[in-house]
Design an enzyme around this catalytic site. Structure first.
Site, short mmCIF file in Angstrom:
data_model
loop_
_atom_site.label_atom_id
_atom_site.label_comp_id
_atom_site.label_asym_id
_atom_site.label_seq_id
_atom_site.Cartn_x
_atom_site.Cartn_y
_atom_site.Cartn_z
N GLY B 12 0.82 -8.33 -4.40
CA GLY B 12 2.26 -8.12 -4.24
C GLY B 12 2.71 -8.89 -3.01
N GLY B 15 0.09 -8.65 -0.10
CA GLY B 15 -1.15 -9.37 -0.34
C GLY B 15 -0.95 -10.88 -0.37
N HIS B 236 14.15 8.61 -4.94
CA HIS B 236 15.37 7.81 -4.91
C HIS B 236 16.49 8.58 -5.60
CE1 HIS B 236 18.19 4.51 -5.35
NE2 HIS B 236 17.42 3.77 -4.58
N SER B 250 19.71 0.46 -8.38
CA SER B 250 19.55 0.08 -6.97
C SER B 250 20.62 0.71 -6.08
CB SER B 250 19.63 -1.44 -6.85
OG SER B 250 19.78 -1.80 -5.50
N ARG B 297 18.67 7.90 1.59
CA ARG B 297 18.21 8.37 0.29
C ARG B 297 17.89 9.84 0.22
NH1 ARG B 297 14.76 3.00 -1.04
NH2 ARG B 297 16.69 1.85 -1.37
N HIS B 364 10.00 7.37 -5.90
CA HIS B 364 10.30 5.95 -5.71
C HIS B 364 9.34 5.23 -4.76
CE1 HIS B 364 12.75 2.40 -5.53
NE2 HIS B 364 13.05 2.56 -4.27
N GLU B 424 3.00 -1.35 1.24
CA GLU B 424 3.31 0.04 0.92
C GLU B 424 2.10 0.95 1.04
OE1 GLU B 424 5.73 0.63 -2.58
OE2 GLU B 424 5.41 2.80 -2.55
N ARG B 434 12.03 6.12 4.21
CA ARG B 434 12.21 4.67 4.35
C ARG B 434 13.66 4.30 4.09
NH1 ARG B 434 12.63 0.37 0.64
NH2 ARG B 434 12.10 1.69 -1.13
C1 FAD Z 1 12.41 -0.21 -8.61
C2 FAD Z 1 12.14 -0.50 -7.16
C3 FAD Z 1 13.06 -1.21 -6.41
C4 FAD Z 1 12.81 -1.50 -5.07
N1 FAD Z 1 13.76 -2.20 -4.35
C5 FAD Z 1 13.50 -2.50 -3.06
C6 FAD Z 1 14.45 -3.25 -2.29
O1 FAD Z 1 15.50 -3.65 -2.78
N2 FAD Z 1 14.15 -3.54 -1.01
C7 FAD Z 1 12.99 -3.13 -0.43
O2 FAD Z 1 12.78 -3.44 0.73
N3 FAD Z 1 12.06 -2.43 -1.13
C8 FAD Z 1 12.30 -2.10 -2.42
N4 FAD Z 1 11.36 -1.38 -3.14
C9 FAD Z 1 10.05 -1.10 -2.54
C10 FAD Z 1 9.17 -2.34 -2.62
O3 FAD Z 1 9.42 -3.02 -3.82
C11 FAD Z 1 7.69 -2.03 -2.57
O4 FAD Z 1 7.43 -1.15 -1.54
C12 FAD Z 1 6.90 -3.30 -2.33
O5 FAD Z 1 7.22 -4.27 -3.29
C13 FAD Z 1 5.42 -3.04 -2.32
O6 FAD Z 1 4.74 -4.26 -2.20
P1 FAD Z 1 3.20 -4.31 -1.95
O7 FAD Z 1 2.85 -5.73 -1.72
O8 FAD Z 1 2.80 -3.34 -0.92
O9 FAD Z 1 2.55 -3.79 -3.32
P2 FAD Z 1 2.79 -4.18 -4.86
O10 FAD Z 1 3.83 -5.18 -5.07
O11 FAD Z 1 2.89 -2.88 -5.57
O12 FAD Z 1 1.43 -4.88 -5.25
C14 FAD Z 1 0.24 -4.18 -5.39
C15 FAD Z 1 -0.84 -5.14 -5.80
O13 FAD Z 1 -2.08 -4.48 -5.76
C16 FAD Z 1 -2.79 -4.72 -6.94
N5 FAD Z 1 -3.66 -3.58 -7.18
C17 FAD Z 1 -3.35 -2.26 -7.19
N6 FAD Z 1 -4.44 -1.53 -7.45
C18 FAD Z 1 -5.46 -2.39 -7.60
C19 FAD Z 1 -6.84 -2.23 -7.91
N7 FAD Z 1 -7.41 -1.04 -8.09
N8 FAD Z 1 -7.59 -3.36 -8.02
C20 FAD Z 1 -7.04 -4.59 -7.85
N9 FAD Z 1 -5.75 -4.78 -7.55
C21 FAD Z 1 -4.97 -3.69 -7.43
C22 FAD Z 1 -1.74 -4.93 -7.99
O14 FAD Z 1 -2.24 -5.67 -9.05
C23 FAD Z 1 -0.69 -5.69 -7.20
O15 FAD Z 1 -1.01 -7.06 -7.19
C24 FAD Z 1 11.62 -1.06 -4.48
C25 FAD Z 1 10.70 -0.34 -5.23
C26 FAD Z 1 10.95 -0.03 -6.56
C27 FAD Z 1 9.99 0.82 -7.32
#
Ligand code: FAD
Ligand code: SF4
Ligand code: SF4
Ligand code: FES
Lengths: 265, 645
Positions: B12, B15, B236, B250, B297, B364, B424, B434
C-alpha cells in the site's frame, strides 16, 4: 428507483471452473438467496460458505480475485453473461428480474487462469515497464513542487490515470491474444491500456522526456500498428477512459516521431 | 560481505513509500503482497491528504496548527513528538507527490486546489478527483516499478506473509506462502518492514477492502510484537449499507457542503424532497454551531447513532440518516465530488444530486496497531504549551528534526529488533481518533522518513556485524516446518461432508464480525464486552475444530481464509480486552458506563501482549510534553431536542 424483491428470491450462478493451469474446465451451478443490493461478490461469498451445487453435490468453494469491492482496484474483473466487467459492481437486480434466473460467470480468456475465476494479469504490469510508465524522478529529496499544471491538463491526465489495470479493454480487443509464455510479451500486442498510459506520461511536463522512447516501443512489434481500430476497448472501459483518443494521439505522435527519426538518421 | 536486503511486507502507500526510499538508498528490497501492489487497499481513499499550504498559511494556519489539531483530534492519546514531525513534513510530501505526477486538482491559475475536511477550520486537504488514494498509490507504484525494472526491488505478489523469523530477539526474515503453488518458504532479511494496513474484516463488513484482515499484524503479535491501543477503532459516520461491504461516503461530501438531517417527526415517511426545511432536524448544525457538519468522525458517528438508535428518529425507522447535497448545483457536485457520487449511484441506484443519500456509520480505520518506538527530536519545551489558538502565530518553525531525530534507527521499530511497522498497521500518529485525510500522510511519512531509519539500522547496527544471509539455517527451517505443520493440520480436516455452521470457518468468521460490530463499535459497556469475550472463547473452541471445504494443493483460498480467522480471533481478543479495561471515554472509544475522559488513569497507551496463557493488557504513560490536554468539545453547545410531534 424502487426494487421490489420477492421473499426467498434466489439466483443461479453458472460458473466455469478450472482447477489450475493445464487442467480441463467444467461448469458448475449454484443456487444462492439474494436480497436487494446483492451483487456477484456477495453471491460468491455465499457459495464459498456453502459450496453445494444445484444437484446437491458437495464441491470446493469457487476461487476468485477481489479487493476493494468498490470498482477501484480492478481485481475482480470477470466475464459475466458474456461481457467483461467488474463483479463487485455487478448488481444482481441489474441482470435478472425474476426468481431463480441464471447468471454465467467465466474467467477472462486473454489471461492464463490461475484457478476458477482468478486469472494472472502479470503481463499488464510488465507492459507498463516496457513503456517506462513513470515520471523519472531525481529522488525523494525535497526539491520543491512539481511543474505547475493548468486545470484542463490535470483533468485530462486524471481521467487517464484512473486506469486500474483491470484488463477489460484487452479482453474485448480482437487483436489481443492469450500469451501464457512471458518470453513473447515483449513482442506481442500491448493493447489499449498501454496506449492510455503512454499518453498519460507523454502529457506530463517531466515525463515527456521519455516520450520518444515510449514511441519507439509503440512503433515496434506489438505496438500501434497491430491495433485494428475496432474500438471495442473504449466501449468496455469501466473508467470511461478515452482510449480511442489516446490511440489516435499516440498514432499521430508516432508518425511525427518516425519522420523526425528518419531525417535525423 | 553478502548483499544486504530489506523485506517490505505490504504494497500500500506505506509499503511502496518504504520500498522506494530503501531502494533509493541503494539497498535491495523484497516486496510482498497478497495482491498486485497496485490493487492494495490504499486505492480506496477518496477524500484527500492534509498539509499546511501557502494559502492556508497566509490565513494564519501553520504546520504547528496541523500538529495541534491532530493531537486534539486524537483526544490526547498519541505520543506527541512523532505527530509534530509528521505535520512538519507534510508540505514537503505533497511537493514530492506533485513531482511524481499526481494529477492533483488545480485552481484556474494552475496551483493545487484545496478542500475543507473534518477537524480543521482551514482548507488544508489536497485531493485528486474523488480517488486521491488511488492516484497517490499509482504514483508510488510507478516509482517502485522503475526500481523493479532496474533490479533494485523484487516483487512477490500473491504471496502471503505467515510469520516473522526471530532469532535471539532480532527479526532476520519472514516465512511466506505462494498463494498459487502453495509453496511455503523462508526469506532472509536484515530488516523487515510490516506495512500491512488495517483490520476491518475483524468486524465483518466495513469500509475496508476485503483483504484488510489484520492477520499479518496478528501473526507478529503472536510472535511477541506488542500491539497498542487495540480498542481504538474508528467508525466512519457516513457509509452506504450494502450486502457485501459498507461502502464509504467520503467526508468530503460533508466538506463540500453536505448536510446531515432526519425528519423531525418520528415515522415521517414522506419523500425527503417534500419535507419542508422547518420539519427537518439538522442535528449536527444545531448541536455544533461552530463546526456544524464537519465535526470530527467520532462525534458525528455517535450523534447519528444516538438519533437512530436511542431516539428512534432514523429515516423510515431504520438505521439511516440523510446526507444531503441536493442544494448544491449539479456541475459543482460533478466537478468536486463526481467519483464518490458515482459510487453511490452505482451501488444504490439513486442519483444523490437529486435525492438525499441515506447513510449510517461503519467500521473504517484502526488507530491502534503494532507498538512502535522512536527517538525524540530537538524540541523539548520546559512545559507543555496550552492548546494553540486557531490562526495564531505558530510558536515553532517547521524545520525537520524537531519532532523525531531523522535517521534514528529505532524510528517506528517494534519491540522486536529489526521489525518495523509503517502505515495503518502501527499505532503512532492518530491517538484515539484519526482526523480525515491524515492517514495517507502518516503512511507516506513513515515510508519516506522512517525508511532512512531502516537503512541506517541495516548499515550500522546488528545486521552490519551479523548479516541475515550468513546465519545458520536452523531458525528459518524451523519456522517453515512449523507453518507447514499448521497447514497440514488444517488440510487434514477436509472430509467432503456437508459443512455445518459450528465448524465451518466461514460461519465462524461471520459470527466473529457480527459479534465485534455489536459489542465493540460505537457504544461499549462492561456487560456487553464481557458477553463478547465469552462469545470469543466459544468461537475459539469452535475454530480449533474447524473443518475446511477444500484440500487442493493449488490456489487454495479456503486454507488462507481459515488460517486468517484464527489470527483475527487473536486481534479480536486484544480489541475487546482493551475496550473492557479502558474505563473511560476518549475519542473513538465511548463507554456509556464511563462517559468522561479520565486523564489521571487513562491518558495512557494500552499495550497488549500475547503469551501462551492468552492476551494481557497494561497501560503505559505517553509523551505529553508538548501540548497540555484540554477538553475536546469542538465548541458543542447544549442542543435542544427536536420539537416533539
Ligand atoms: C474507503 C476508505 C477511504 C479512505 N479515505 C482516506 C482519505 O481520503 N484520506 C486519508 O488520509 N485516509 C483515508 N483512508 C485511510 C487510508 O486509506 C488507509 O489508512 C491507508 O491507505 C492504509 O495504507 P497502508 O499502506 O498502511 O495499507 P494498505 O493500503 O491497506 O496496504 C496493505 C498491504 O499489505 C498487504 N498485506 C496485508 N496482509 C498481508 C499478508 N498477510 N501477506 C502479504 N501482504 C499482506 C496487502 O496486500 C497490501 O499490499 C480511507 C480508508 C478507507 C477504507
Ligand atoms: S481499437 Fe485497437 S486496442 Fe481497441 S479494441 Fe480495437 S484493436 Fe484493440
Ligand atoms: S483502460 Fe480501462 S478497461 Fe483498460 S485496463 Fe484501464 S481501466 Fe481497465
Ligand atoms: S474488487 Fe476492486 S474492482 Fe471489484
Amino acid at each position: 428507483m424502487e426494487k421490489t424483491a420477492a421473499a426467498n428470491r434466489t439466483v443461479r450462478l453458472r460458473i466455469k471452473r478450472c482447477d489450475g493451469p493445464g487442467k480441463p474446465s467444467r461448469w458448475e451451478e449454484f443456487r444462492v438467496p439474494i436480497e436487494p443490493g446483492s451483487n456477484v461478490i456477495s453471491c460468491l461469498q455465499a457459495v464459498a460458505a456453502n459450496p453445494v451445487t444445484v444437484e446437491g453435490t458437495q464441491t470446493t468453494p469457487v476461487v476468485w480475485d477481489s479487493g476493494c469491492l468498490e470498482e477501484v482496484c480492478g481485481a475482480c474483473t470477470m466475464v459475466i453473461n458474456g461481457k467483461v466487467r467488474q463483479s463487485c459492481s455487478c448488481l444482481i437486480d441489474d441482470y435478472v428480474t425474476g426468481n431463480d434466473d441464471v447468471i454465467t460467470l467465466e474467467p477472462m480468456s486473454r489471461f492464463p487462469v490461475v484457478r476458477d475465476l482468478w486469472v494472472d494479469r502479470a503481463r499488464m504490469f510488465h507492459n507498463l515497464k516496457r513503456i517506462k510508465a513513470w515520471v523519472p524522478l531525481d529522488g525523494t529529496y525535497n526539491l520543491g513542487p512539481g511543474p505547475r499544471e493548468d486545470a484542463a491538463t490535470a483533468e485530462r491526465r486524471y481521467v487517464l490515470s484512473t486506469c486500474m489495470t483491470c484488463g477489460c479493454c484487452l479482453e474485448a480487443c480482437p487483436q489481443f491474444d492469450l500469451e501464457p509464455d512471458p518470453a513473447t510479451w515483449d513482442t506481442s500486442f500491448v493493447g489499449a491500456q498501454v496506449f492510455g498510459q503512454a499518453q498519460l506520461f507523454n502529457d506530463h511536463a517531466t515525463s515527456r522526456q521519455h516520450a520518444g522512447e515510449r514511441l519507439d516501443v509503440l512503433m515496434g512489434p506489438g505496438g500501434i500498428n497491430d491495433c485494428g481500430n475496432a474500438q471495442n476497448c473504449v466501449q468496455v472501459c469501466p473508467k470511461h477512459i478515452p482510449l480511442t483518443q489516446a490511440i489516435g494521439a499516440i498514432g499521430r505522435a508516432a508518425t511525427i516521431h518516425a519522420f523526425v527519426r528518419f531525417f535525423r538518421g | 560481505m553478502s548483499q544486504q536486503r530489506v523485506i517490505v511486507v505490504g504494497g500500500g502507500l506505506a509499503g511502496l513509500a518504504a520500498s522506494a526510499r530503501v531502494a533509493e538508498g541503494g539497498m535491495s528490497v523484497d516486496l510482498f503482497s497478497l495482491v498486485p501492489v497496485k490493487r492494495s487497499h490504499s486505492v480506496c481513499a477518496q477524500g484527500g491528504i492534509n498539509a499546511c499550504n501557502e494559502v492556508a498559511r497566509q490565513q494564519g494556519y501553520s504546520e504547528y496548527e496541523h500538529f495541534d489539531e491532530t493531537i486534539y483530534g486524537g483526544d490526547f492519546l498519541a505520543d506527541q513528538h512523532p505527530v509534530l514531525e509528521m505535520a512538519n513534513w507534510a508540505p514537503r510530501i505533497i511537493d514530492l507527490l506533485d513531482r511524481m505526477g499526481v494529477p492533483f486538482n488545480r485552481t484556474s491559475e494552475g496551483y493545487r486546489d484545496l478542500r475543507l475536511f473534518g477537524g480543521s477550520l482551514f482548507k488544508r486537504t489536497h485531493f485528486a478527483g474523488a480517488t486521491t488514494g488511488q492516484q497517490l498509490i499509482y504514483a508510488l507504484d510507478e516509482q517502485v516499478r522503475r526500481y523493479e525494472s532496474e533490479g533494485k526491488v523484487t516483487k512477490y505478489e500473491f504471496w502471503e506473509f505467515l510469520a516473522p523469523v526471530i532469532e535471539n530477539g532480532r527479526c532476520v526474515g519472514i516465512v511466506a506462502q505462494d498463494m498459487r503453488t502453495m509453496q511455503i518458504r523462508a526469506f532472509r532479511a536484515d530488516a523487515v518492514v510490516m506495512a500491512t494496513g488495517g483490520c476491518g474484516l475483524v468486524f465483518g463488513k466495513s469500509t475496508n477492502s476485503i483483504i484488510c484482515n489484520g492477520a499479518a499484524a496478528a501473526r507478529c503479535f503472536r510472535h511477541g510484537a506488542w500491539y497498542a491501543n487495540p480498542e481504538m477503532i474508528q467508525v466512519h459516520p457516513t457509509a452506504i449499507p450494502g450486502a457485501d461491504k459498507l461502502r464509504l461516503m467520503s467526508e468530503s461530501a460533508r466538506g463540500e457542503g453536505g448536510r446531515v438531517w432526519v425528519p423531525r417527526a418520528k415515522g415521517d415517511t414522506r419523500d425527503p424532497k417534500n419535507i419542508p426545511e422547518a420539519e427537518r432536524w439538522y442535528f449536527l448544525e444545531e448541536k455544533y454551531p461552530k463546526y456544524g457538519n464537519i465535526v470530527p468522525r467520532d462525534i458525528a458517528t455517535r450523534e447519528i447513532f444516538d438519533v437512530c438508535v436511542n431516539m428512534g428518529l432514523g429515516v423510515n425507522g431504520e438505521k439511516q440518516v440523510y446526507l444531503d447535497l441536493t442544494h448544491k448545483p449539479r456541475d459543482y457536485l460533478d466537478r468536486k465530488l463526481g467519483g464518490i457520487l458515482e459510487i453511490y449511484e452505482k451501488f444504490v441506484g439513486d442519483d444523490p444530486r437529486d435525492t438525499p443519500m441515506r447513510i449510517f456509520p461503519a467500521v473504517h480505520y484502526s488507530m491502534g496497531g503494532l507498538w512502535t518506538t522512536h527517538t525524540k527530536g530537538s524540541y523539548t519545551p520546559a512545559q507543555p504549551r496550552a492548546k494553540h489558538v486557531s490562526g495564531a502565530t505558530a510558536p515553532l518553525d517547521s524545520r525537520p528534526g524537531q519532532g523525531l531525530a531523522p535517521g534514528a534507527t529505532n524510528n517506528m521499530m517494534t519491540n522486536i529488533r529489526g521489525l518495523y511497522a509503517f502505515g495503518e498497521v502501527n499505532f503512532a500518529y492518530h491517538g484515539a481518533n484519526r482526523l480525515g485525510a491524515n492517514a495517507l500522510l502518516s503512511c507516506i511519512f513513515d515510508g519516506l522518513f522512517c525508511g532512512v531509519s531502516v537503512l541506517n539500522y541495516v548499515k550500522d547496527e546488528e545486521p552490519a556485524k551479523a548479516p541475515a544471509a550468513d546465519m545458520p539455517a536452523g531458525a528459518f527451517d524451523a519456522s517453515v516446518d512449523r507453518e507447514q505443520q499448521a497447514m497440514k493440520r488444517l488440510l487434514a480436516t477436509v472430509s467432503g461432508a456437508k459443512p455445518d455452521t459450528l465448524t465451518n470457518p466461514y460461519a465462524i468468521g461471520k459470527e466473529l464480525g457480527d459479534e465485534m460490530t455489536a459489542a465493540c463499535t460505537v457504544v461499549r459497556t462492561k456487560a456487553r464486552l464481557e458477553q463478547c469475550r465469552v462469545k470469543l472463547a466459544e468461537l475459539k473452541d469452535r475454530y480449533a475444530k474447524a473443518r475446511l471445504p477444500d484440500n487442493a494443493g493449488w490456489g487454495n483460498q479456503s486454507l488462507g481464509y481459515a488460517r486468517m480467522v484464527g489470527d483475527m480471533l487473536a486481534l479480536a481478543d486484544a480489541i475487546s480486552l482493551g475496550a473492557l479495561e479502558r474505563r473511560e471515554s476518549r475519542g473513538a472509544h465511548y463507554r456509556s458506563d464511563y462517559t468522561e475522559r479520565d486523564d489521571a488513569n487513562f491518558m495512557k497507551t494500552s499495550l497488549a501482549k500475547h503469551a501462551n496463557a492468552g492476551v494481557t493488557l497494561e497501560f503505559v504513560p505517553i509523551d505529553d510534553t508538548l501540548i497540555a490536554p484540554t477538553a475536546r468539545t469542538y465548541g458543542k453547545t447544549d442542543a435542544k431536542a427536536p420539537a416533539a410531534s
